[in-house]
Design a protein around this motif. Structure first.
Motif, PDB file in Angstrom:
ATOM      1  N   SER A 121     -35.785 -23.648  -1.506  1.00  0.00           N
ATOM      2  CA  SER A 121     -35.205 -22.306  -1.392  1.00  0.00           C
ATOM      3  C   SER A 121     -34.315 -22.010  -2.595  1.00  0.00           C
ATOM      4  CB  SER A 121     -34.399 -22.173  -0.100  1.00  0.00           C
ATOM      5  OG  SER A 121     -35.245 -22.277   1.018  1.00  0.00           O
ATOM      6  N   LEU A 125     -35.100 -19.068  -5.240  1.00  0.00           N
ATOM      7  CA  LEU A 125     -34.093 -18.007  -5.353  1.00  0.00           C
ATOM      8  C   LEU A 125     -33.499 -17.950  -6.757  1.00  0.00           C
ATOM      9  CD1 LEU A 125     -32.346 -18.407  -1.906  1.00  0.00           C
ATOM     10  CD2 LEU A 125     -33.644 -16.402  -2.681  1.00  0.00           C
ATOM     11  N   ARG A 128     -35.893 -16.040  -8.777  1.00  0.00           N
ATOM     12  CA  ARG A 128     -35.757 -14.609  -8.455  1.00  0.00           C
ATOM     13  C   ARG A 128     -34.534 -14.023  -9.148  1.00  0.00           C
ATOM     14  NH1 ARG A 128     -38.070 -11.600  -4.440  1.00  0.00           N
ATOM     15  NH2 ARG A 128     -37.074  -9.582  -4.106  1.00  0.00           N
ATOM     16  N   VAL A 173     -28.377 -12.669  -3.604  1.00  0.00           N
ATOM     17  CA  VAL A 173     -29.141 -13.882  -3.909  1.00  0.00           C
ATOM     18  C   VAL A 173     -28.210 -14.982  -4.425  1.00  0.00           C
ATOM     19  CG1 VAL A 173     -30.919 -14.873  -5.438  1.00  0.00           C
ATOM     20  CG2 VAL A 173     -31.348 -12.716  -4.240  1.00  0.00           C
TER      21      VAL A 173
END
Length: 197
Positions: A121, A125, A128, A173
């Motif tokens: 994760s 992330l 991203r 985020v």
């Protein structure tokens, strides 16, 4: 929100362009591209012509004349009708005043993200976050350039909105990455899902 005869957001952009003056679809497409409308609305030449046909059938626009010069094929010039002007203002008023729940793909991913290992994760992330940062910088540069060229602020508010969303998502985020790094979450995930992977 009202049920509309034509629901494609591209139709709203076409109506807005024809509010300025009558023009043929090729010119509408050129102007939409010049206004960076493709950042907010997905379209291509085929979808543009399809929307023009739908708007004509609904009575929102009408062919005004057909022009032909020696270099290009015959082109039909379309004009906004009174009915189309009413639809433009009514539809735009609804979109501005009425919040609508969109279902973005990232929201779907977030709702299911607990199945991923915490380290994965964090990795995803982080990717991203880097892409969001790049996108935000591109919008800032584009907006700065437009401002330097004398473009009035009201024509840049969609950029401002996209930038605000990107900045909010970047903040979200960043905090989410830190949450996934917490030892307590890593232990809880290992206890509940770790043995199943």
């Amino acid at each position: 929100m009202k049920q509309r005869k034509v629901t494609n957001p591209l139709a709203l952009a076409v109506l807005a362009e024809l509010m300025v003056e009558p023009m043929h679809p090729y010119e509408i497409g050129r102007r939409l591209k010049g206004h960076d409308t493709d950042q907010s609305i997905k379209y291509n030449q085929g979808s543009l012509y399809m929307v023009v046909k739908q708007l004509t059938k609904a009575g929102f626009i009408a062919s005004q004349e057909t022009v032909r010069d020696t270099l290009r094929p015959e082109r039909t010039v379309y004009a906004l009708t009174d009915k189309g002007r009413h639809e433009l203002f009514d539809w735009l008023s609804d979109l501005v005043a009425q919040p609508v729940n969109d279902y973005p793909q990232f929201g779907v991913a977030l709702s299911l993200m607990s199945v991923l290992p915490p380290a994965e994760s964090v990795r995803l992330l982080t990717q991203r976050l880097e892409r969001l940062t790049t996108q935000a910088e591109q919008i800032r540069q584009s907006r700065q350039s437009a401002g330097n060229d004398g473009v009035l602020w009201v024509f840049l508010i969609d950029d401002d909105f996209r930038l605000a969303l990107l900045e909010a998502e970047r903040q979200f985020v960043t905090e989410l990455i830190e949450s996934f790094k917490q030892p307590a979450y890593m232990r809880a995930w290992q206890e509940t899902l770790g043995s199943q992977t």
